[in-house]
Design an enzyme around this catalytic site. Structure first.
Site, short mmCIF file in Angstrom:
data_model
loop_
_atom_site.label_atom_id
_atom_site.label_comp_id
_atom_site.label_asym_id
_atom_site.label_seq_id
_atom_site.Cartn_x
_atom_site.Cartn_y
_atom_site.Cartn_z
CD GLU A 1 15.89 -14.43 4.15
OE1 GLU A 1 15.14 -14.91 5.03
OE2 GLU A 1 16.53 -13.39 4.29
CG ASP B 1 -1.94 1.06 1.26
OD1 ASP B 1 -2.78 1.05 0.36
OD2 ASP B 1 -1.91 1.94 2.16
#
Ligand code: GLC
Length: 549
Positions: free
Chosen positions: A265, A216
């Site tokens: 990751e 956002d």
């Protein structure tokens, strides 16, 4: 047409699937999607119940607007606890069940993250206020002394996106910055604790199994050094045209580079998409450089009128801007912040906030054509809940039911966003047309019975079946979403576009008059019924046709 899809590729660090490069991502606005407990407000169980509908629609992923603990000053974009579910939407267990079910159905799940501001009820901000001017927690926001003899004037001239000054004064005399509502204080991203907190929030949701984030106000996190005045008194008009001292500052990119490392990751290609309102598609491309985010919304496309030349120009510019950074282009026509495209196209060309119903039939015809055009473009496309039903904006909501905070801050640019947030009609009767067993938090027009999922299912002329067919064809022709270019066909009449994709041709007429053209192949799908006679076919007014070639 019922489709069954394989579950997403099992998490693996092996060969990249690039699933997001051509994904069709469906935006769920949780309070307005489906209400499982009859309180008039949509919830996570409601979303979970309707996941098979989304699987059958044929989308690849679901993006949910915020469902976190929030006082709802801005419909959940004011987060009081980033790791908790607001009781009105359910519990963390509901979120877990929803994510698991989605994965079992082959749907990926993207959640919203709101890093530009917190709620004023977030623990940090409450303490920053309660502990007084010396509180070190004030450094995590933008607190400043006021100007004027007694500090009675705001620290600078910035205006809130929702109208009025971007500063509010607290009881002890200090001012704090809020680019949106006063209940949404802006976080200070220069403070290491802020960056740490959001890295931890990302991990929390990644550990919950989400496939990505919609970021956002991704362009707002970093403010220009010294918070300089803008000058002039028409700041809202500058938005989107100029780089502002509070938007699209180059420093934001460092944040996204650190986020990308976290995403990478995790197994299974977790992604992030930026809500970045920038002046140009070229600046939007900065957010999706190879070591930053994966996608950015294409708001230039969303703002384009139903006009062949304008559309071609924005498509070319978008594809060209993404090419050097290797990111897919994205396409979007509607979301929870703008007037639905069926209503924008029903009115004379204007901005993205339209307050009149206009010519509904024309709007729907163009909306259907615009959707087929969008779904034929290379890259990823976003569909906002209800557009598959051809829903218009509700332009005549009585003021007393409105909840959009910008409506109450009169001068705001977005004051009428409730019109695109009215709960979905699922059935032809019943309270709230199957949205839930009770009412709905915003009243639905009676005419929506005929637009419900039930009314449209199985009707080959319905907008819902058009979306289902288009999405099924997009899967059958993987070439449609793939690649990074379109092959414009020369010699089309003014107002008409024709472009080739591998094994496929799309013809679009943005004018009010039908045109006759030579048949290019086998007709696959039409936004408006048409006739093929011998070597020629009619491309109806305001229509798009898909061809296998
Ligand atoms: C984004 C959201 C919008 C919200 C604003 C403030 O633009 O899409 O709904 O009001 O951010 O968080």
């Amino acid at each position: 047409m019922t489709q069954h899809f394989a579950a997403p590729t099992a998490p693996t660090t092996g060969t990249p699937t690039g699933w997001w490069r051509d994904a069709v991502i469906y935006q769920v606005y949780p309070r307005s999607f489906a209400d499982s407990n009859g309180d008039g407000m949509g919830d996570l169980e409601g979303v979970r119940d309707r996941l098979p509908y989304l699987r059958d629609l044929g989308v690849d992923a679901v993006w949910l607007s915020p469902f976190y603990a929030s006082p709802q000053a801005d419909a959940g974009y004011d987060v009081a606890d980033y790791r908790a579910i607001d009781p009105m939407f359910g519990t963390l267990l509901d979120a877990d069940a929803m994510i698991r079910d989605a994965h079992d159905l082959g749907l990926r799940v993207i959640v919203d993250v709101v890093p530009n501001h917190s709620s004023d009820q977030y623990a940090w901000f409450k303490r920053a206020i309660d502990d007084g001017p010396a509180s070190p927690l004030r450094d995590r926001y933008h607190f400043r002394p006021g100007k004027g003899e007694n500090g009675e004037l705001p620290p600078n001239d910035w205006e809130s996106i929702f109208g009025g000054p971007a500063w509010t004064r607290v009881a002890d005399g200090a001012w704090y910055l809020h680019l949106f509502a006063p209940e949404q204080p802006d976080l200070n991203w220069e403070h290491p604790a802020v960056a740490d907190e959001f890295r931890s929030i990302l991990r929390f949701w990644l550990d919950m199994g989400v496939d990505g984030f919609r970021v956002d106000v991704a362009h707002g996190l970093v403010k220009a050094e010294g918070l300089p005045d803008i000058g002039g008194n028409e700041q809202l008009k500058l938005l989107g045209n100029d780089v502002m001292p509070f938007f699209d500052q180059d420093g934001v990119h460092e944040i996204y580079r650190s986020w990308r490392k976290i995403l990478d990751e995790y197994p299974g290609e977790r992604i992030a998409v930026a809500e970045a309102w920038t002046p140009t598609v070229e600046r939007t491309a900065h957010y999706v450089r190879p070591d930053e985010l994966h996608q950015a919304f294409n708001f230039q496309y969303l703002g384009t009128h139903w006009d062949a030349a304008e559309l071609r120009a924005v498509i070319d510019a978008s594809l060209a801007a993404m090419l050097p950074v290797g990111a897919p282009a994205t396409w979007v026509l509607s979301n929870h912040d703008v007037t639905r495209h069926a209503t924008r196209f029903a009115n004379p060309p204007g901005g993205t906030q339209i307050r009149t119903a206009g010519d509904r039939e024309l709007g729907l015809r163009r909306a259907r054509a615009a959707t087929l055009l969008m779904l034929a473009l290379p890259g990823s496309a976003y569909v906002y809940q209800g557009e598959e039903l051809g829903l218009p904006d509700v332009t005549d909501l009585p003021d007393e039911v409105r909840q959009d905070p910008s409506f109450f801050r009169a001068a705001g640019q977005d004051g009428f966003r409730d019109g695109c947030r009215v709960p979905l009609p699922w059935t032809t009767d019943g309270p709230s047309y199957g949205f839930g067993s009770g009412g709905s938090w915003l009243p639905q027009p009676q005419s929506w019975a005929g637009l419900s999922v039930e009314a449209q299912t199985g009707d080959p002329g319905s907008t819902l079946e058009l979306y289902r067919s288009a999405l099924a064809l997009r899967r059958e022709h993987p070439g449609l979403g793939a690649g990074d270019s379109v092959d414009w066909q020369p010699g089309t009449p003014e107002g008409v576009l024709a472009f080739a994709r591998p094994g496929f041709l799309c013809t679009v007429n943005t004018t009010a008059a039908p045109v006759r053209l030579p048949v290019p192949g086998r007709l696959l799908l039409a936004s408006t019924a048409t006739t093929v006679e011998g070597d020629e076919f009619e491309l109806p007014a305001d229509s798009t046709l898909w061809w296998a070639v």
